[in-house]
Design an enzyme around this catalytic site. Structure first.
Site, PDB file in Angstrom:
ATOM      1  N   CYS A  25      47.360  49.262  35.375  1.00 12.33           N
ATOM      2  CA  CYS A  25      46.036  48.962  35.930  1.00 12.33           C
ATOM      3  C   CYS A  25      45.405  47.909  35.030  1.00 12.33           C
ATOM      4  CB  CYS A  25      45.171  50.211  36.092  1.00 12.33           C
ATOM      5  SG  CYS A  25      44.661  51.025  34.587  1.00 12.33           S
ATOM      6  N   CYS A  62      45.815  46.123  39.909  1.00 12.95           N
ATOM      7  CA  CYS A  62      45.983  44.942  39.048  1.00 12.95           C
ATOM      8  C   CYS A  62      46.360  43.714  39.863  1.00 12.95           C
ATOM      9  CB  CYS A  62      46.967  45.190  37.911  1.00 12.95           C
ATOM     10  SG  CYS A  62      48.707  45.221  38.355  1.00 12.95           S
ATOM     11  N   CYS A  94      50.806  41.484  38.027  1.00 12.55           N
ATOM     12  CA  CYS A  94      52.011  42.202  37.624  1.00 12.55           C
ATOM     13  C   CYS A  94      53.234  41.363  37.992  1.00 12.55           C
ATOM     14  CB  CYS A  94      52.064  43.554  38.342  1.00 12.55           C
ATOM     15  SG  CYS A  94      53.350  44.628  37.709  1.00 12.55           S
TER      16      CYS A  94
END
Length: 142
Positions: free
Chosen positions: A17, A91, A95
Site C-alpha cells: 500500500c 498503490c 507497483c
C-alpha cells in the site's frame, strides 16, 4: 527415469500500500499469525510513512496480533520479483509488474487518520481475505 521433485517451494506474499503503515501491515500481521510459517510474508509501501498507524496497531492487538515490531518499508522491485502473489491496496500503478506473478488488488478503505473504531471493520475485512488466501495457497492438511 523420473526424478523426485521434492516439496513445492513455500509461497511468498507481498502486501503493498502507499504508506505501509496500516492495511498492508495488518494483512501481513494476519498472514504471519494465521499461516504459522507456511507462507513467506512481506509488506512494503510506494511512499512509506515514518511509523505504523497507531489505530492499526491497537486494532490488531485487540485480536491478539502484535505488529509493533514492524516498520514501514520502501517497495523494491526485487521483493515483487521474488513473490508468488502481490496484493496491492491502493498503490495504483506504482507497483512494478513482472510476468509469472499473480497480482491482486484489495479495494479497502485507507485507515490513515482514522480512529480505532473506524479501523476495526477494515481489520475484519482484511482477516477474512487473508483466511481465504491461506486456504488457496496452503493445501489442506499441511
Amino acid at each position: 527415469m523420473s526424478e523426485s521433485l521434492g516439496p513445492a517451494p513455500m509461497p511468498s506474499v507481498l502486501f503493498v500500500c502507499v504508506h505501509n503503515a496500516g492495511r498492508s501491515q495488518m494483512a501481513a500481521g494476519f498472514l504471519a499469525h494465521l499461516a504459522a510459517g507456511a507462507i513467506e510474508v512481506r509488506s512494503a509501501g510506494s511512499a512509506p510513512a515514518e511509523s505504523l498507524n497507531p489505530a492499526a496497531v491497537q486494532a490488531m492487538a485487540e485480536v491478539g496480533v502484535d505488529i509493533t515490531a514492524q516498520a514501514p518499508k520502501i517497495l523494491a522491485a526485487d521483493a515483487v520479483k521474488s513473490s508468488t502473489v502481490v496484493i496491492t491496496m491502493g498503490c495504483g500503478d506504482t507497483c512494478p509488474v513482472f510476468p509469472g506473478i499473480s497480482y491482486r488488488d484489495w479495494d479497502l478503505p485507507d485507515p490513515a487518520g482514522k480512529g480505532v473504531e473506524a479501523v476495526r471493520p477494515i481489520r475484519d475485512e482484511i482477516r477474512a481475505r487473508v483466511e481465504a488466501l491461506i486456504a488457496e495457497l496452503v493445501p489442506a492438511g499441511t
